[in-house]
Write a protein that holds these residues in place. Sequence first.
Motif, PDB file in Angstrom:
ATOM      1  N   ASP A 181       1.493  -3.248 -10.733  1.00  0.00           N
ATOM      2  CA  ASP A 181       1.289  -1.952 -10.089  1.00  0.00           C
ATOM      3  C   ASP A 181       0.797  -2.009  -8.657  1.00  0.00           C
ATOM      4  OD1 ASP A 181       1.846   0.073 -12.330  1.00  0.00           O
ATOM      5  OD2 ASP A 181       0.505  -1.355 -13.285  1.00  0.00           O
ATOM      6  N   ALA A 182       1.248  -2.990  -7.903  1.00  0.00           N
ATOM      7  CA  ALA A 182       0.987  -2.991  -6.460  1.00  0.00           C
ATOM      8  C   ALA A 182       1.834  -4.072  -5.808  1.00  0.00           C
ATOM      9  CB  ALA A 182      -0.488  -3.222  -6.147  1.00  0.00           C
ATOM     10  N   PRO A 183       2.579  -3.724  -4.750  1.00  0.00           N
ATOM     11  CA  PRO A 183       3.338  -4.729  -4.007  1.00  0.00           C
ATOM     12  C   PRO A 183       2.468  -5.380  -2.936  1.00  0.00           C
ATOM     13  CG  PRO A 183       3.787  -2.575  -3.098  1.00  0.00           C
ATOM     14  CD  PRO A 183       2.822  -2.369  -4.245  1.00  0.00           C
ATOM     15  N   ASP A 289       3.849   5.464 -13.158  1.00  0.00           N
ATOM     16  CA  ASP A 289       2.897   5.181 -12.077  1.00  0.00           C
ATOM     17  C   ASP A 289       2.957   6.283 -11.025  1.00  0.00           C
ATOM     18  OD1 ASP A 289       1.571   4.031  -9.726  1.00  0.00           O
ATOM     19  OD2 ASP A 289       1.625   2.161 -10.861  1.00  0.00           O
ATOM     20  N   MET A 290       1.783   6.859 -10.699  1.00  0.00           N
ATOM     21  CA  MET A 290       1.706   7.953  -9.730  1.00  0.00           C
ATOM     22  C   MET A 290       1.388   7.463  -8.315  1.00  0.00           C
ATOM     23  SD  MET A 290      -0.448  10.716 -12.009  1.00  0.00           S
ATOM     24  CE  MET A 290      -0.505  11.883 -10.643  1.00  0.00           C
ATOM     25  N   TYR A 291       1.215   6.147  -8.146  1.00  0.00           N
ATOM     26  CA  TYR A 291       0.754   5.632  -6.863  1.00  0.00           C
ATOM     27  C   TYR A 291       1.717   4.646  -6.206  1.00  0.00           C
ATOM     28  CZ  TYR A 291      -3.401   7.404  -9.195  1.00  0.00           C
ATOM     29  OH  TYR A 291      -4.292   8.200  -9.890  1.00  0.00           O
ATOM     30  N   ILE A 292       2.574   4.013  -7.007  1.00  0.00           N
ATOM     31  CA  ILE A 292       3.477   2.994  -6.481  1.00  0.00           C
ATOM     32  C   ILE A 292       4.911   3.299  -6.915  1.00  0.00           C
ATOM     33  CG2 ILE A 292       4.054   0.537  -6.446  1.00  0.00           C
ATOM     34  CD1 ILE A 292       1.427   1.165  -5.043  1.00  0.00           C
ATOM     35  N   SER A 293       5.823   3.260  -5.958  1.00  0.00           N
ATOM     36  CA  SER A 293       7.231   3.554  -6.219  1.00  0.00           C
ATOM     37  C   SER A 293       7.934   2.364  -6.870  1.00  0.00           C
ATOM     38  CB  SER A 293       7.923   3.899  -4.904  1.00  0.00           C
ATOM     39  OG  SER A 293       9.322   3.848  -5.033  1.00  0.00           O
ATOM     40  N   GLU A 294       8.916   2.670  -7.729  1.00  0.00           N
ATOM     41  CA  GLU A 294       9.706   1.615  -8.376  1.00  0.00           C
ATOM     42  C   GLU A 294      10.550   0.846  -7.359  1.00  0.00           C
ATOM     43  OE1 GLU A 294      12.122   5.394  -8.466  1.00  0.00           O
ATOM     44  OE2 GLU A 294      10.041   4.837  -8.916  1.00  0.00           O
ATOM     45  N   GLU A 295      10.729   1.396  -6.167  1.00  0.00           N
ATOM     46  CA  GLU A 295      11.469   0.689  -5.121  1.00  0.00           C
ATOM     47  C   GLU A 295      10.747  -0.575  -4.662  1.00  0.00           C
ATOM     48  OE1 GLU A 295      13.276   3.370  -2.016  1.00  0.00           O
ATOM     49  OE2 GLU A 295      12.118   4.882  -3.120  1.00  0.00           O
ATOM     50  N   HIS A 317      -0.219   3.977 -14.199  1.00  0.00           N
ATOM     51  CA  HIS A 317      -0.684   2.934 -13.285  1.00  0.00           C
ATOM     52  C   HIS A 317      -1.616   1.921 -13.953  1.00  0.00           C
ATOM     53  CE1 HIS A 317      -1.664   1.274  -9.341  1.00  0.00           C
ATOM     54  NE2 HIS A 317      -2.942   1.350  -9.651  1.00  0.00           N
ATOM     55  N   PHE A 318      -2.415   2.374 -14.911  1.00  0.00           N
ATOM     56  CA  PHE A 318      -3.394   1.482 -15.548  1.00  0.00           C
ATOM     57  C   PHE A 318      -2.812   0.932 -16.847  1.00  0.00           C
ATOM     58  CE2 PHE A 318      -5.544   4.448 -12.789  1.00  0.00           C
ATOM     59  CZ  PHE A 318      -6.357   3.594 -12.037  1.00  0.00           C
ATOM     60  N   LEU A 319      -1.675   0.284 -16.724  1.00  0.00           N
ATOM     61  CA  LEU A 319      -0.860  -0.078 -17.882  1.00  0.00           C
ATOM     62  C   LEU A 319      -1.550  -1.044 -18.830  1.00  0.00           C
ATOM     63  CD1 LEU A 319       2.070  -2.316 -16.485  1.00  0.00           C
ATOM     64  CD2 LEU A 319      -0.214  -2.184 -15.550  1.00  0.00           C
ATOM     65  N   GLN A 320      -2.399  -1.952 -18.307  1.00  0.00           N
ATOM     66  CA  GLN A 320      -3.037  -2.932 -19.195  1.00  0.00           C
ATOM     67  C   GLN A 320      -4.074  -2.291 -20.113  1.00  0.00           C
ATOM     68  OE1 GLN A 320      -4.107  -2.293 -16.188  1.00  0.00           O
ATOM     69  NE2 GLN A 320      -5.898  -3.475 -15.542  1.00  0.00           N
TER      70      GLN A 320
END
Length: 338
Positions: A181-183, A289-295, A317-320
């Motif tokens: 959840d973060a590039p 995820d509301m904060y990071i795009s799938e792109e 976003h807090f998948l774990q």
Amino acid sequence: MACWKATLQLAIVKLLCVYYSAQVLLMIVVKFFIKPHSKFWVVKKRPYPPQCLLKHNYGVSKYVTVNGIKLHYVENGDPSKPLILFVHGFPEFWFSWRHQMEEFSKDYWVVAVDMRGYGDSDKPEGVEPYRIENMVQDLKELINSLDRKKVTLVAHDWGAVICWDFLSQHMDMVEKYIMMDAPSRPVLRKLIMTTKKQFKMSWYTFFFQMPQLPEFFIRMDDLRMFDAVFRKHINAEEVEAFKYTFAKKDALTGPVNYYRANNSRSMKSVRVLDEIQHAPGLYLLGEKDMYISEESGPLMQEQFHNLEFRIVLGVDHFLQQHNPVLVNRLMREFLEKK
């Protein structure tokens, strides 16, 4: 030309900071006039930790001083087995990895660290100590202090942002890695500047540039933000664990300083290590995820070779923490690949 672009970028960031801050201030003023006696800005005292923070099945607390900073971490499993280092994001601490600590301590030595500024780790004053290069060095020295030459990195949110930089500098120290959840900074910057979706998703990063106001906002209504972020997926006692941790003195300024110290102006390009073999990697992104795009996924695969990208269905976003059973299964499938 470069100076002109930098000046324009700085002006835009400041304007956006003022714009989003004005909206938050308006909301606070309205709230004050509607409920003037509610003292919504007061956080109740929490002298004792909830029982879930005292459970020994998650691991044992330890401390180590690295890079001039005392870091707290929780370890579990057999130290003779391969090491997995868990690196949390915002607004979290080691506890965010409790489900993974229990699951993977069967086969690994697992360590979940409180990053500088968080939890029971040191909280240096000022903004500069929270530049990404400092946290990269923290992690390098932490791994060295654990007497390991190789590590499997698992990181989420800000932890992933930091660990992408770590990979670009210390790929030789990494056996495998899983980012969630973060590039990387260059990819995030590109998405913010070229896509409306990521720009809108990143509104809070501009708001967090403002002094003091973000901390006040998070503390409102007895840290209600943690209810909004986590309550759908974890129980009330676990939410209280986050509130207990972030209700402590100066517990919010360090985490928010990650945003202040590493805004768009400081997003330097991360070099691509073509000259060495990239460790196998997995990038997981929650479908909701509301904060990071799938792109971000395909762009990360361009930057880091030997990287798998998976959308995790049905989670945010807090998948774990949202669906630990599913996330643990995806992690184990990846880690057990030869």
